[in-house]
Scaffold this active site. Structure first.
Site, mmCIF file in Angstrom:
data_model
loop_
_atom_site.group_PDB
_atom_site.id
_atom_site.type_symbol
_atom_site.label_atom_id
_atom_site.label_comp_id
_atom_site.label_asym_id
_atom_site.label_seq_id
_atom_site.Cartn_x
_atom_site.Cartn_y
_atom_site.Cartn_z
ATOM 1 N N ALA A 66 0.865 -1.172 0.000
ATOM 2 C CA ALA A 66 0.000 0.000 0.000
ATOM 3 C C ALA A 66 0.905 1.227 0.000
ATOM 4 C CB ALA A 66 -0.878 -0.026 1.245
ATOM 5 N N GLY A 105 0.462 -5.074 0.670
ATOM 6 C CA GLY A 105 -0.670 -5.015 -0.249
ATOM 7 C C GLY A 105 -0.319 -5.566 -1.624
ATOM 8 N N GLU A 108 -0.749 -9.134 -1.344
ATOM 9 C CA GLU A 108 -2.183 -9.379 -1.145
ATOM 10 C C GLU A 108 -2.957 -9.265 -2.455
ATOM 11 O OE1 GLU A 108 -2.111 -6.539 2.200
ATOM 12 O OE2 GLU A 108 -3.300 -8.040 3.261
ATOM 13 N N GLU A 128 4.039 -5.815 7.038
ATOM 14 C CA GLU A 128 3.266 -4.775 7.733
ATOM 15 C C GLU A 128 3.623 -4.648 9.205
ATOM 16 O OE1 GLU A 128 2.115 -6.780 5.420
ATOM 17 O OE2 GLU A 128 0.595 -5.784 4.197
HETATM 18 N N1 3HC Z 1 4.584 3.476 0.203
HETATM 19 C C1 3HC Z 1 5.069 4.700 -0.085
HETATM 20 N N2 3HC Z 1 6.348 4.949 -0.393
HETATM 21 C C2 3HC Z 1 7.178 3.888 -0.405
HETATM 22 C C3 3HC Z 1 6.754 2.583 -0.132
HETATM 23 C C4 3HC Z 1 5.380 2.392 0.187
HETATM 24 N N3 3HC Z 1 4.877 1.184 0.449
HETATM 25 N N4 3HC Z 1 7.803 1.747 -0.224
HETATM 26 C C5 3HC Z 1 8.854 2.501 -0.557
HETATM 27 N N5 3HC Z 1 8.484 3.797 -0.678
HETATM 28 C C6 3HC Z 1 9.326 4.930 -1.063
HETATM 29 C C7 3HC Z 1 10.418 5.205 -0.056
HETATM 30 O O1 3HC Z 1 9.966 6.060 0.959
HETATM 31 C C8 3HC Z 1 11.497 5.833 -0.913
HETATM 32 O O2 3HC Z 1 11.128 7.174 -1.104
HETATM 33 P P1 3HC Z 1 12.258 8.306 -1.246
HETATM 34 O O3 3HC Z 1 13.085 7.897 -2.423
HETATM 35 O O4 3HC Z 1 11.472 9.548 -1.435
HETATM 36 O O5 3HC Z 1 13.040 8.282 0.047
HETATM 37 C C9 3HC Z 1 11.331 5.115 -2.239
HETATM 38 O O6 3HC Z 1 10.023 4.549 -2.237
HETATM 39 C C10 3HC Z 1 12.323 3.991 -2.461
HETATM 40 O O7 3HC Z 1 12.303 3.151 -1.313
HETATM 41 P P2 3HC Z 1 13.659 2.544 -0.708
HETATM 42 O O8 3HC Z 1 14.669 3.611 -0.570
HETATM 43 O O9 3HC Z 1 13.254 1.799 0.510
HETATM 44 O O10 3HC Z 1 14.091 1.568 -1.890
HETATM 45 P P3 3HC Z 1 14.753 0.135 -1.826
HETATM 46 O O11 3HC Z 1 14.940 -0.283 -3.227
HETATM 47 O O12 3HC Z 1 15.896 0.138 -0.883
HETATM 48 O O13 3HC Z 1 13.654 -0.828 -1.161
HETATM 49 C C11 3HC Z 1 11.494 -1.786 -0.862
HETATM 50 C C12 3HC Z 1 12.460 -1.094 -1.823
HETATM 51 C C13 3HC Z 1 12.040 -3.152 -0.439
HETATM 52 C C14 3HC Z 1 10.176 -1.934 -1.562
HETATM 53 C C15 3HC Z 1 11.342 -0.912 0.417
HETATM 54 O O14 3HC Z 1 11.041 0.396 0.015
HETATM 55 C C16 3HC Z 1 10.257 -1.346 1.350
HETATM 56 O O15 3HC Z 1 10.461 -2.244 2.140
HETATM 57 N N6 3HC Z 1 9.080 -0.704 1.288
HETATM 58 C C17 3HC Z 1 7.996 -0.928 2.202
HETATM 59 C C18 3HC Z 1 7.286 -2.195 1.913
HETATM 60 C C19 3HC Z 1 6.134 -2.339 2.861
HETATM 61 O O16 3HC Z 1 6.233 -2.157 4.041
HETATM 62 N N7 3HC Z 1 4.975 -2.690 2.308
HETATM 63 C C20 3HC Z 1 3.800 -2.834 3.085
HETATM 64 C C21 3HC Z 1 3.098 -1.523 3.150
HETATM 65 S S1 3HC Z 1 1.714 -1.550 4.260
HETATM 66 C C22 3HC Z 1 0.531 -2.368 3.406
HETATM 67 O O17 3HC Z 1 0.770 -2.831 2.341
HETATM 68 C C23 3HC Z 1 -0.788 -2.458 4.079
HETATM 69 C C24 3HC Z 1 -1.680 -3.435 3.391
HETATM 70 O O18 3HC Z 1 -1.666 -4.643 4.082
HETATM 71 C C25 3HC Z 1 -3.088 -2.939 3.288
#
Ligand code: 3HC
Length: 678
Positions: A66, A105, A108, A128
């Site tokens: 998400a 997400g 998912e 998450e």
């Molecule tokens: N939402 C918004 N922005 C995100 C994001 C997300 N899910 N994931 C990454 N970004 C942004 C980062 O903030 C960063 O922004 P910036 O360049 O402005 O600082 C940019 O994308 C690149 O991210 P990284 O520097 O972390 O890039 P990497 O290549 O090192 O890593 C990644 C990529 C493994 C995808 C890592 O970003 C990550 O782990 N992201 C989060 C994944 C996550 O937690 N997903 C679950 C979200 S909650 C959810 O899905 C709820 C659902 O169940 C309903």
């Protein structure tokens, strides 16, 4: 290919529809992406010529979750659930084609496809929990229906993703594609159409859960018990476990209701807000304010380290582990041998735990060159001095390095308190001098304070930050001040802790209040661990502090089993009556009236001055931003991540005004920034 909107395209390869998400950097499920997917699946539903659908992403990854930046804002665009329903109930097979990371997400969504194929390097997971959340789009109900409840509970509470190969074995992925992923996914789609395979809906098949509520109850109980310590203080792991239990005990639709309600509770709570803050703060910390875009970090292909003690050895391991050769220098053969042996032993212990092979140990050791000659650092791109904290010694070393190091080499000091500018002044190239302050154990702790001297060049600063990233650290830029960001604030806490034990609190009370708050250890446990005699010597001791007196009485901390606590063989601790008497005597001698001190007062007096010091650090421009301070404390000093760091905590939990008023009552000088906002 037709654009559904700016971030989703719909194309066709014969009778296979191809939905492509292209929303850099990580294809997060923003309102635009959801709208685009909604539009694409509506268009597909109305096109009778489509026999199957491939969902694929452009750029570096499949949907990574998400869009976290939308959380807490008013909902916009198509709902994720609507998109998932459209996919799952599509009349033709939907194949998710996964590369990079299918997270949260993203996974998912993929779980609502009827089939999943993946690139061999792909990773799939539900992280998450790391944001203080749980998978809120059916993940807790669908994942266990594929991998089983036991594996699912482990995955959702750790957030650790599964590699494609393991995902294939677990049935999470149906095929691994070699070569072009889209082409492979299209071929797979054609195959399932030709074979007339069913539209597999994960939600409808409960045969792989691994048991029912009664038979799996012991597994859940055992899992909770085994992880109790790890999960202590966190709300999200338990909520995740509850949802997997619901997947086992309830029909799918009812399980989804449990997931929804648990998700909303977490989403509205302070812990998730704190952990989401930390996610963005960590990425923000990597950015150097005012760095011109044309400044590129220098290439660091070889490293020199001066000092093979605990810090020098730990620092060396970071580089050896990622393939960068290190020359390590000591003044005596014996110290050099000891340092090298410790590095080897650490690696061998990791190999014994199965983290890597014995060949890897040899490969890492093979990159290490021990020497007694400082001149051997002449070719190093980066030299890190890690000798004991003494300005005279450090200046002498940097003076020598000035004539030895090649032009352009970076000269870094691992000092934790001393003035980098003064050190730099002992060279003719202060622009090449920078602080790189590692935290002990340096091969484990993620924090790296990068200290920007008055004359440090932008390129050198950028290089130190890039080097930190390359060795897996979280770099935070600090200005030059005594103790930089972390130790300067620690000093403010320690000062109060020392006063509290004279005024009536016991060391164990102070430690308990801080560990109850979520720190892994309190200030006096920390002092015992570090050694009470750091910087103390019997010859010069004047008995002017509690510490002096403890050392004079032979109490040295954990190293000799006696400190603020007595330690047994297994390092179990009990408050030391000797230390307590020394404290009582000292307080009496100073005429301090002892009184009962409440836990609330202990917490306020330890933490509020720290926050105040953090605000002063901002007043003076010693940290780039408040969130950097949070990152320092979470990664260097064990501040509980679910409390977001001291500045987040002050702003969103304790309250800045309340803290400022309390500090005024304490007669402290309050930072203007603390009153005005960070
Ligand atoms: N939402 C918004 N922005 C995100 C994001 C997300 N899910 N994931 C990454 N970004 C942004 C980062 O903030 C960063 O922004 P910036 O360049 O402005 O600082 C940019 O994308 C690149 O991210 P990284 O520097 O972390 O890039 P990497 O290549 O090192 O890593 C990644 C990529 C493994 C995808 C890592 O970003 C990550 O782990 N992201 C989060 C994944 C996550 O937690 N997903 C679950 C979200 S909650 C959810 O899905 C709820 C659902 O169940 C309903």
């Amino acid at each position: 290919m037709a654009a559904i909107n700016a971030v989703v395209d719909l194309g066709k390869d014969g009778d296979i529809a191809i939905v492509t998400v292209n929303s850099p950097p990580v294809n997060a499920l923003s309102a635009d992406v959801r709208d685009g997917l909604d539009g694409a699946f509506k268009a597909i539903a109305g096109d009778a010529s489509v026999k199957a659908v491939v969902l694929v992403c452009a750029g570096r990854t499949f949907i990574a979750g998400a869009d976290i930046s939308e959380f807490g804002k008013a909902p916009r665009g198509a709902s994720l659930h609507a998109v998932q329903d459209a996919m799952e109930s599509a009349a033709v097979p939907v194949v998710a084609a996964i590369h990079g990371t299918a997270l949260g997400g993203g996974l998912e969504v993929a779980l609502c496809a009827h089939y999943r194929v993946a690139d061999a390097r792909a990773k799939l997971g539900l992280p998450e929990v790391k944001l203080g959340l749980l998978p809120g789009a059916g993940g807790t109900q669908r994942l266990p229906r594929i991998v089983g409840a036991a594996k699912a509970v482990e995955m959702v509470t750790s957030g650790t993703p599964m590699a494609a190969k393991a995902a294939l074995a677990a049935g999470l992925v149906d095929e691994i594609v070699d070569g072009d992923l889209t082409a492979g996914a299209i071929a797979f789609a054609r195959k399932i159409v030709a074979e007339g395979r069913p539209l597999k809906k994960v939600r409808d098949d409960s045969s792989r859960l691994g048991g029912d509520a009664a038979s799996l109850a012991p597994m859940f109980a055992e899992f909770r018990k085994a992880n109790a310590k790890k999960f202590a203080g966190f709300e999200a792991p338990e909520a995740n476990i509850k949802c997997i239990e619901a997947a086992v005990a309830l029909p799918f639709e009812d399980g989804i209701k449990v997931e929804r309600s648990e998700f909303m509770k977490l989403m509205g709570g302070l812990q998730s807000a704190a952990q989401r803050h930390v996610f963005f703060a960590e990425r923000q910390a990597a950015k150097i304010d005012g760095l011109p875009v044309d400044v590129q970090p220098l290439l660091v292909k070889s490293v020199g380290i001066i000092g093979a003690g605990t810090m020098g050895g730990g620092i060396a391991m970071n580089f050896l582990s990622v393939g960068i050769p290190v020359t390590i220098v000591e003044t005596k053969q014996e110290a050099l041998d000891r340092g090298v042996a410790v590095i080897r032993r650490n690696y061998e212990n990791s190999a014994k735990k199965g983290r890597f092979s014995m060949e890897e140990v040899e490969a890492r050791m093979g990159r290490l060159t021990p020497t007694l000659a400082l001149e051997d650092l002449k070719d190093a791109d980066l030299i890190i001095e890690a000798v004991f904290e003494n300005m005279v010694v450090k200046k002498e070393i940097f003076g020598k390095l000035d004539s030895i190091a090649k032009p352009g080499a970076i000269l870094a000091s691992n000092t934790s308190y001393l003035n980098i500018d003064e050190i730099a002044a002992s060279t003719t190239r202060p622009e090449s001098v920078v602080g790189m302050h590692f935290f002990s154990p340096a091969n484990v702790m993620r924090l790296l304070e990068v200290v920007n001297g008055a004359k440090t060049s932008k390129q050198v600063l950028a290089t130190a930050m890039a080097v930190g990233k390359a060795i897996g650290k979280i770099g935070v830029v600090s200005g030059v001040c005594h103790g930089f960001i972390g130790n300067r604030m620690l000093g403010a806490r320690q000062e109060q802790a020392n006063k509290l034990i004279l005024e009536g609190a016991r060391p164990a009370d102070v430690d308990r209040v801080l560990t109850d708050f979520g720190f892994p250890m309190g200030p006096f446990q920390m002092s015992d661990l570090a050694g009470l005699d750091i910087g103390w010597s019997a010859e010069t001791s004047k008995g002017v502090s509690v510490r002096d007196r403890l050392c004079e009485a032979g109490l040295r901390g954990q190293k000799n089993g006696k400190g603020f606590y007595d330690y047994d063989e297994a390092r179990n601790r009990t408050p030391s009556p000797v230390a307590e008497q020394i404290i009582l005597d000292y307080a009496a001698e100073k005429g301090i009236n002892r009184r009962d001190i409440s836990d609330e007062e202990i917490l306020e007096r330890c933490l509020y001055p720290m926050v105040n010091e953090g605000a002063k650090i901002l007043d003076e421009g010693m940290a780039q931003r408040a969130s950097d301070i949070d990152i320092v404390w979470i990664n260097g000093y064990g501040w509980p991540v679910y409390r977001g760091g001291p500045m987040f905590w002050a702003e969103h939990d304790a309250g800045r005004d309340k803290i400022a008023a309390a500090l005024e009552r304490m007669g402290m000088d309050v930072s203007p920034r603390l009153k005005a906002g960070f």
